[in-house]
Design a protein around this motif. Structure first.
Motif, PDB file in Angstrom:
ATOM      1  N   VAL A 224       0.790  -1.180   0.010  1.00  0.00           N
ATOM      2  CA  VAL A 224       0.208  -0.217  -0.279  1.00  0.00           C
ATOM      3  C   VAL A 224       0.499   0.877   0.103  1.00  0.00           C
ATOM      4  N   ALA A 225       0.693   2.821  -0.700  1.00  0.00           N
ATOM      5  CA  ALA A 225       1.624   3.065  -0.939  1.00  0.00           C
ATOM      6  C   ALA A 225      -0.035   4.797  -0.476  1.00  0.00           C
ATOM      7  N   GLU A 226      -0.931   4.276  -1.224  1.00  0.00           N
ATOM      8  CA  GLU A 226      -1.383   5.428  -0.993  1.00  0.00           C
ATOM      9  C   GLU A 226      -2.624   4.698   0.258  1.00  0.00           C
ATOM     10  N   GLU A 227      -2.819   4.931   1.428  1.00  0.00           N
ATOM     11  CA  GLU A 227      -4.141   4.283   2.050  1.00  0.00           C
ATOM     12  C   GLU A 227      -5.206   4.771   2.083  1.00  0.00           C
ATOM     13  N   GLY A 228      -5.266   5.678   1.335  1.00  0.00           N
ATOM     14  CA  GLY A 228      -6.923   5.625   0.784  1.00  0.00           C
ATOM     15  C   GLY A 228      -7.186   7.325   0.260  1.00  0.00           C
ATOM     16  N   VAL A 229      -7.939   6.563  -0.803  1.00  0.00           N
ATOM     17  CA  VAL A 229      -8.416   7.377  -2.016  1.00  0.00           C
ATOM     18  C   VAL A 229      -9.497   7.548  -2.206  1.00  0.00           C
TER      19      VAL A 229
END
Length: 301
Positions: A224-229
């Motif tokens: 996971v690079a971005e937790e929540g888009v």
């Protein structure tokens, strides 16, 4: 090490093969066709003819390598998801039967759907039995294999993006093109964790290497690079790229609009990779999801 990779010509698997070879490993790649064998050979891997249905071919490859990384899964037809999940389970059990007690690792692919809805999922979270209506059992199968003496590790994948993407974003783009509307459900503030496919490939390699060195059967990692888009933001980018309206749909209209993808578009599945970064020394470097999919040619390569 010599690593057997399933799905080595796929979106994530091809990036994984490149990463393994660049790190000095040898790769034996499962090839179900002459075309797949040619692509693996061109990348520098050794093709191994077979498929997930060919259990003898899987056992043979597992016996001749230092471990296995499993990325193969046919998600092109969601109507066959349950059947494909059963095929995957049998394949993992066949591979696990060869690796049990040997100390050679098996890295397995899993996802975040229905893991910890609405909360920030961590590597310590475990999906409750029967929580997923889709029926994929790869993570549960890996846990059972770990209990039987296989040095397993699990890599959980969020929304993966990058060159060669054919699934998540292209599927929702196709729906938008067909309907003339780039839609989301409700306020669209439900979130998808995300990662670039090259960064995801590195997690597999680092997790596999750690499993080979240290064991830890059943270890779980988050690519996971971005937790929540927010899904609304994703719909807005798709709408701008296509030049079509962006609209909210009420929940009762979602199934008709999104079809088999309705569960995914409504999912709220943010996830952390803090423990993965700490344990593996992983630092994602690829572009973020919104910037990547804003490219005019996204999904075309």
């Amino acid at each position: 090490m010599r690593v057997f990779v399933t799905g080595g010509t796929g979106f994530i698997g091809a990036a994984l093969v490149r990463d393994l070879l660049a790190a000095g490993h040898d790769v034996l790649g499962l090839a179900r066709s002459d075309a797949s064998a040619a692509r693996l050979a061109a990348a520098g891997a050794t093709p191994h003819r077979g498929s997930l249905e060919d259990l003898d071919a899987l056992r043979d490859a597992a016996a001749r390598t230092d471990g296995v990384i499993h990325t193969a899964f046919d998600n092109s037809d969601l109507a066959r998801f349950a059947d494909n999940s059963r095929t995957e389970q049998a394949a993992l059990e066949a591979i696990g039967g060869v690796l049990a007690g040997s100390g050679r690792p098996l890295a397995v692919t899993a996802g975040f759907a229905f893991l910890a809805p609405g909360t920030l999922a961590t590597e310590n979270d475990v999906r409750p039995p029967g929580a997923s209506p889709l029926g994929r059992t790869a993570e549960a199968t890996a846990a059972a294999l770990a209990a039987s003496g296989v040095r397993t590790c699990v890599v959980r994948l969020p929304c993966v993006h990058g060159d060669g993407d054919r699934f998540t974003i292209p599927q929702f783009t196709a729906i938008a093109e067909r309907t003339g509307v780039s839609a989301y459900v409700g306020d669209g503030l439900n979130r998808w964790a995300a990662v670039h496919n090259v960064d995801a490939a590195r997690v597999y390699r680092l997790a596999f290497e750690r499993a080979a060195e240290q064991g830890e059967p059943g270890a779980r990692y988050h690519a996971v690079a971005e937790e929540g888009v927010p899904v609304k933001a994703i719909a807005e980018v798709i709408g701008r790229r296509l030049g079509i309206p962006v609209r909210s749909l009420p929940p009762e209209a979602a199934a008709q609009h999104f079809g088999a993808h309705v569960h995914f578009v409504q999912s709220d599945a943010p996830a952390s990779s803090a423990l993965t970064r700490e344990r593996l020394g992983w630092h994602p470097q690829g572009p973020g999801l919104l910037a990547d999919i804003a490219r005019p040619n996204y999904g075309a390569t």
